[in-house]
Every structure is written in C-alpha cells, then in structure tokens.
Write an enzyme that holds these catalytic residues in place. Structure first.
Site, PDB file in Angstrom:
ATOM      1  N   GLU A 126      33.341  11.781  15.984  1.00  0.00           N
ATOM      2  CA  GLU A 126      34.481  12.005  15.092  1.00  0.00           C
ATOM      3  C   GLU A 126      35.532  12.703  15.926  1.00  0.00           C
ATOM      4  OE1 GLU A 126      36.912  14.244  13.163  1.00  0.00           O
ATOM      5  OE2 GLU A 126      35.148  15.168  12.225  1.00  0.00           O
ATOM      6  N   CYS A 149      41.143  18.458  12.512  1.00  0.00           N
ATOM      7  CA  CYS A 149      41.295  17.048  12.872  1.00  0.00           C
ATOM      8  C   CYS A 149      42.126  16.302  11.844  1.00  0.00           C
ATOM      9  CB  CYS A 149      39.936  16.375  13.086  1.00  0.00           C
ATOM     10  SG  CYS A 149      38.820  16.566  11.705  1.00  0.00           S
TER      11      CYS A 149
END
Lengths: 500, 500
Positions: free
Chosen positions: A265, A302
């Site tokens: 990720e 993120c």
C-alpha cells in the site's frame, strides 16, 4: 545492551552483540534516542522464518473462535500497555499524544473487527449440494472453503506507529487468516515495536499458541528486508510505505522461484474536485476542511489531499481562505530525518518550477519543522508534466484551476492510480459531471462524495488500495474485513463424506 | 493467402503478406495441414491492444444483463458453427469427434454459467448504511463494488481447443467482467481459433458492441506472446499451458513498470491415494477407473492421475488389473509434435531410472502414437527424487507402494503444489488418516474423496488452480463462477448520493 533491544524470535528476545546497531531519531528533540537497537542478522532472519513455519500447523489448526479470541487478547494487551507506550511512541515519532491515543484505539478496534468477522463466519464457504440424478452424470457435492497461505512478512510504516505497524492491519489480518507473521519493524520507532511485539507474544502464550506465530525483526538497512522476502517459507508480503522501497522489494521477489503476492500500500495525491456551481461561502468552508485534512498528520497520511481542482473563477476564494487557515497553523516536525530530507528535496524542485507559485504557507524558524504550503498552478501544467502528480510526502498541496469539462476529462486521463479521490458538489453538479466521475472511478480505489479523503473507516465495505502506483495489487485492500482475503486462498473439497 | 488466415483486429481480418507463416500439424494424418497462417507482427499486436483499449469504455459501460446476453449469443454462435467446426478441430487436434462435441457443449455451458452469474448479481456489492448518529463521528455510507481491470491477454491451450481456448473460460470470464480480450491463439489449432473468433465478433456486432472488444492474434513463435504482455494497456494475463512457457512470460512481465496479475493454470501429477483397508475387489475396480481417467485425453489433461499411492500389500492387485485394462487400450496420437517430442524425452529418462519398472502398457507400432504405460516404484523413491513428481504430459503414470502413515506424511511434505488430489477409502479409513488428509489440503487446489480427478465441474464452488507450480496465482481459479473475480477489482464508494 538489553536483550529486548534485539529480535523477538519464538518468544525469546535475542541480541547478537557483534552486529550493527541503530538509534531512532527523536523528532521533537531533534536528537538521537537514548537506546540502541540491534539489526537482525541473516541467521536470525532465517531462524524467525523457520519458527514461523513451524508454528503454522498449530495456527492453521485453530478454530475461527480461537483466532478471534487471540485477536481480542492482543487488543486488550495493547490497552494494558497504557501511558508508557504512548509516551515512548510520542518520543519516537513526535506525534501528539492525543493522536497516538486515538490511533491505538483504532488499532484495537481493527483487531476486534477481524475477531468479529471471524465470529460471523467470514469468509463464507460456497457450497453446492450433490445431485445424484443430474444428467448425463451425477453432480458431486462441492464446497469451496479457504486456507491460510503460510508465513507472511509484514513491513511496518513510519507514519502510523500502531495502525500500520507491529499489531496493525497486516498483522491482524494475517493472524485472523491463520498465517504466522514475521514482522520487519520500521526503524523510526523500534521501542514501540518491541513493546507491542511483547504484547502479541503474551497473547499467543495466553491462548497456548506457539510464540513463533509472531516474530519481530529490527533493522535500519535494506538487507534485513530483502533477506526476509527471499526466504522460501514466506508466502506473502504486506507492506505500507514508499513506492521506491516497494519497487526494490518487488525486484527481489521477482528472483524467487515461487511467485508470491506483494501487497504494498503506497501513496497518492488523492485529487479533490470542487465541481462548478458551488456558492463562494461553501467553497471557503470546503477550503478550510481541505487545509485541516492536509495538516492532519502534517501531510504524512497516504490519503492526504495533495492536489485540489477548482473552477478557475473561484480559485481566489480558495487562496484567500487557505491563507487564513495556514497562517495560524503551527509548524510540526516530520516523522524521520529521511522523510524531512526527501520532503526538502521535493519542495526545492517545486520551488524552481515556473508553473507553480506559492499562495499560502505557515511559519517556522526551525529547519527541522518545515512550513506547510499551498502552490497554485493550472490543470494544463499537471497534464503536461505528470511528475507534478507524484506524491509529496509532507505538508504541500497543489491547487489547479480548470475551465471546462474537457480540462477535467484530460486530467483524469493523465492521472496515475490513486488511493482516493473526492468529488465536492451538489446533486445537480454531480449529475452534470457523470462522465468525469465515471472515468475517475477507474483511477481510484475509493471514490468519495463531499467528504475528506483522510479517515479510513474500518468496515467490510472499505477498500484501501488502488491502481498502481497507489498499490502494487489493485485487487487487494489493506484496511477492512476483506484485508483478510489477502492471506487466504480457496480450496475446493469434492464429494466430502458427511461428518458425524 | 486468405485474409482469414491472418489476424482478427477490430473486427477486420488482416494479413501482412511479407511475414512468416506456419502450418498446424494434423496428428491423425501425421502431416502438415493444408492451410498456412500468418504470424502477427509487432504492429498488429500493438494495434490489437489499442483497439481493445478503445473498446473498454463501451464494454465497461454495459449492464450485467447486456454482458450476459453477449455471452449467450457467443454460446449460440458456437453451436451454429455445427459439424464443420468439429470436423476442422478433429483434423487439427486428432481428438475424437465425440469428445470434441462434448467439449464444445462444455464451452457453451461455461459461457452460460457466467451469463447466469451476472444475472444473479455476481459479484455482490458490500453495502454498509450510513449512521449519522455514530459516536464520536458519523459513519458515512460505504458501498464496495467491482470494476473490470481493462484489456486482458488470453493464451489458449493445445489440449482443450474449445474450453481453454478462444471462447474458453478465460475469454468468457474476462468478457463477463467487462474486460476486452486480446487472444493469442494456440498454434496447434489455428483454423479452429479463427472460426470461433468470428463467432465472438459476430456476437459483439449483434449487441452493438465494439468489435475491438475481442481480437485474435495467431503465431507460433514466443515473440508474439512476449510482445503482447509487454503492452502497457494489458492489465491481466490468462494462460493455460506449460510451466516453462509461463515462467518465460513471467520474466517478461517482471520487466513491466506496472505489475499485473498472471493467472497461469499449469499442471500437476494429481496424486491418487488408495487408503489401507480397501477390499481387493474394490482396489481392482478403482484401478480400472484410474486407468480410464489416465487414458482420457491420453494423459493430456491437467488433472490426469499421474501418481498413484497404494498400500504395498495390494500393489500386485493394481498391477494385475492395470495390465488387463492397458492391454486392450488403443494407442493414440498426441496433440502436437512438440508434446510428442517432450513426452518421448521424459519417458526415455524414466526408462533409464533403476528405481522404476514398467508394469503395464498398451501396444503401438506407430511412433507418432506412443504407448501408454504404468511404472512401479516405491514412495521413498518419490521422496528422495522429487523430479519424479514433475508432470509427465502424456499417458504415463507412476504407482508407488507405501507401508505406513509416516510414508504418507513424508510424501505429502515432499509434494509440490497440485491442482487436485483424490483420497480413496471408506469413512473409517478416512478418519484414521485425518492427519495425512489435513496436510494434503495445503498442497492442492481441489481435494477429492472417492472420485477421479478428471472432470472439472462448472460451478460457483469450483476451484481449479493450486499452489505453485500447479498455478502461478494460488488465490485464483480458471474454472467456475469465481474465475470472473480474476478480472475485477474492488472500488469503495463513500457517501454516495442517493440515486433518483
């Protein structure tokens, strides 16, 4: 050197006195921490993987209820660690105590989410009953169930020292699936990793499960990571971090005989679309929310909103509000010296770009605490120079004006894969931009209407991932119930005898 | 040269007159076919991928019902091709007309299975309703749905000219998912591929869908395959064939910037376990069934029973029955000269192995039609020499005697990944060997009780895949409803406005 400053393998803390050590940087004090940690040796890495492999039979032999109880105990143990854990993590990461307390609760809730999913029978078997009378041949009974893949290598992230680290989503979902874990801890917060690892192993012991089902490896060099994923017994990799590190791991994984999944990720700029027709006062309020979302984690989430697309006629409204918010926002330390260095390099390059101009910033006279900033540009600059769509990990966002739907469609076409994107507008504006939004779906893992991208719900309907380079495996999520499926695979059982 | 002996791109047959051509081998006549086919050029490959990419928006914009109707029309068109298709495939593959007629019906049923799954709403969205009253923050509504990945490269197999070829499971599941297909056809049956490709494109036209949603590339060189998977617009690869070819494709895929999934369904020896305690007459009947299963497709099914494990005390019973069955079995041609050559090489090596002895065979005086054989060995020979557990693609199986549960456990531990394995025995024998069977589960994609491994049901509970090297992606199935999931990925939609 204390044993607990080494590796936790098969429930034993071990340290090789002859190996290199490292000290974490304490961001708030801008100095090296007072404890040195030992890097795992090749032999220790191999031993940790071997112990994980040996624990696999016991772990996969547990019932769903037994694994749920294990996850609940790990959650309880995290809470028992109390203030000392928060205080240590605060020193190691510089993150505010309130934020850390919240993140620990999220991590506890995440463990409990997987426990609940297991108790609810997730994932369900697919069962097709036998039909002896089927023509031309009888249909055998078929049951598709799921098996754990085997030992998993989990890489912790710097920006979420609990939720995406030692007892974070990758570890929780791997254990829920029945996979032993070898955790390569992030070197930014080694003391935190050690305390949490102890809590996990205590839970394993409490449930009479092998301590080797969770092992902790410390290290601040790439060698530890690469030697770990090279091991044949490792059957999947969970990773949260930067594209560059993930790419290096992928190269090593490509050398293996057996291909295994890499669930990395990564990050993205999470485009925020302000649709035309929004009243100026709503644009101003939205700007305040976007600033707060970017300042959350000081741009080190993120899902941080890194590119905002605004009707050209309303861009001055955005600038004006952004100046008001940023002017008052305190500067913060970044998580690690490495992140600070990369951030400075990236922002230095942006500062030289004639297509960008700074329109808002806060103030800092401490070089370790960089200022947050908003840079103005035009949508065509983004389309012509896609490097501007690279993630900047830190408190910088770009605001680009657009003039028409064609501008929006062209930018969507130029977008690399994104974790998220938000569309802000009323029902009429949304209906009028259906073509843009439909195309946008194919570039994102999560499409959000009228909400901030930061804040990822723990839910069975969550998807936290996205097309490359937002993640390395577009089919997988690192958050939510379905994260467990990354570490399971189907098995079909045919003509199974009826059990007693 | 006729246009239809070239490539089918965007609904147009095109042939470059200057390129290399190839003729398929007609196995029954043991001679080259009467038609030459042109190899796709790099430019044609790029054009096919570009047309697939351009058709993606239209294909992904269809409803599930529209895609179901497309699949039904493709199925109907396959039947309309009637006897001429069967006759051509019979010439190209040497497979019996009855078998081909059955395989075409299976292919038709497979298309209809995906159509039915689409109409039943597969795969279902995960929906979590908003909860504005949740504390400390409101819960937004979340819906996890699925999007198609994009253009898919599909590689056809030699051994199933319909079911795993042009309109086979990979194409059917990709189109069901909404992914355009670029099909690299197997050069063993190019005329069959061309007829079936025409039927697919006719169906696209019938439903007013772009003809570029399915493109056919012919070729008998690795270059065509590798240039295809190198294209950026290709987002997944479906493959059925040999490990060596899949490994070569994997190396090329590893060079891409963007990692994409490779779904390679390979092969295995599908171990058959005769548990202790079975009466001799049942062992004899089981031996007859195993021989028939191996002779089906003349050992060229990926689920062919290639290794049989038998209690040492009953191995003579197996030999005796096997001799009776094989003695009467006709020899057959193998599918291609390449397969014949590999088979001869492998069996020559086996013949030199002092740990093996031939115990049964049929008869052939035609070198193009190799004899079928059973070789006897001991379970310890298999454990000590795992190369004996490599798939032999053709009519050879190994029979190994075992003495105790420890023998069985040691062999399970030595087994590479398998597509299937069958356990033969009554409830008492199964209960007594629970440890062996539990361990065996972790080596197979499908565990079968008291049935042959050949015959893969089309079902939502089927899993046709397995741990490497049985397949390159243990999480995926190439048969059954779930095959569609290979070409879909999740999208989470957050706070979606209520539709009217």
């Amino acid at each position: 050197m204390s044993q607990t400053n080494g590796q936790l393998i098969n429930g034993q803390w071990t340290v090789e006195s002859t190996v290199p050590t490292f000290r974490p940087h304490w961001p708030l004090m801008d100095k090296a921490g007072d404890t040195a940690y030992a890097c795992a040796t090749d032999a220790q890495i191999e031993q940790a993987v071997s112990c994980a492999q040996q624990s696999f039979a016991a772990l996969r032999g547990t019932s769903a209820e037994e694994r749920a109880a294990l996850l609940d105990t790990i959650a309880d143990n995290l809470l028992v660690l109390g203030e000392p854990l928060i205080a240590l993590t605060h020193r190691e990461t510089g993150l505010p105590v309130e934020r850390l307390t919240g993140e620990r609760m999220r991590t506890v809730n995440q463990l409990r989410l997987f426990a609940q999913a297991l108790r609810e029978g997730f994932p369900q078997d697919e069962v097709v009953a036998a039909d002896p009378g089927r023509q031309p041949l009888p249909l055998p009974g078929l049951r598709m169930t799921h098996l754990p893949l085997g030992p998993v290598a989990v890489f912790g992230a710097s920006n979420f020292p609990y939720a995406f680290s030692t007892a974070g989503g990758d570890t929780a979902s791997a254990l829920a699936a029945g996979c032993p874990v070898v955790h390569k801890a992030h070197p930014a917060h080694p003391g935190t990793n050690a305390m949490v690892a102890d809590a996990i192993v205590a839970a394993l012991r409490n449930h009479d499960l092998p301590a080797g089902a969770f092992n902790l490896l410390q290290g601040n060099t790439p060698e530890v990571s690469h030697h770990l994923v090279r091991q044949d017994a490792i059957k999947a990799v969970g990773f949260t971090g930067s594209l560059a590190v993930a790419e290096a791991l992928r190269k090593t994984l490509n050398q293996r005989d057996e291909p295994i999944p890499l669930y990395a990720e990564l990050g993205s700029v999470n485009p925020q679309w302000v649709l035309p027709g929004m009243p100026d006062e709503e644009v101003a309020e939205l700007t305040r929310q976007l600033c707060q979302s970017m300042l959350m984690g000081y741009g080190q989430f993120c899902t941080s909103p890194g590119v905002w697309l605004v009707p050209a006629g309303q861009i001055e409204t955005v600038f004006e509000q952004a100046r008001i918010v940023l002017d008052k926002a305190p500067a913060c330390a970044l998580l690690t010296p490495g992140i600070l260095h990369s951030y400075q390099q990236q922002t230095d390059v942006l500062a030289l770009n004639p297509q960008l101009s700074q329109v808002a910033r806060n103030h800092s006279d401490n070089p370790a605490q960089p200022y947050a900033q908003l840079l103005a540009t035009d949508v065509h600059a983004l389309i012509e120079n896609p490097r501007l769509l690279d993630e900047v990990f830190g408190p910088t966002a770009l605001i680009a004006g657009y003039r028409c739907t064609e501008d929006m469609l062209a930018l969507v076409a130029a977008l690399p894969g994104q974790l998220t994107s938000s569309v802000h507008g009323d029902a009429q504006a949304i209906a009028a931009h259906r073509e843009v939004i439909d195309a946008l779906q194919y570039k994102v893992g999560r499409l959000i209407y009228n909400q901030m991208p930061t804040g990822v719900e723990l839910s069975r309907a969550m998807h936290h991932g996205g097309p490359y380079p937002a993640s390395s495996d577009v089919r997988s999520t690192s958050v939510g119930t379905h994260a467990m499926l990354r570490f399971l695979r189907p098995l079909c059982i045919q003509n199974e005898p009826l059990s007693d």
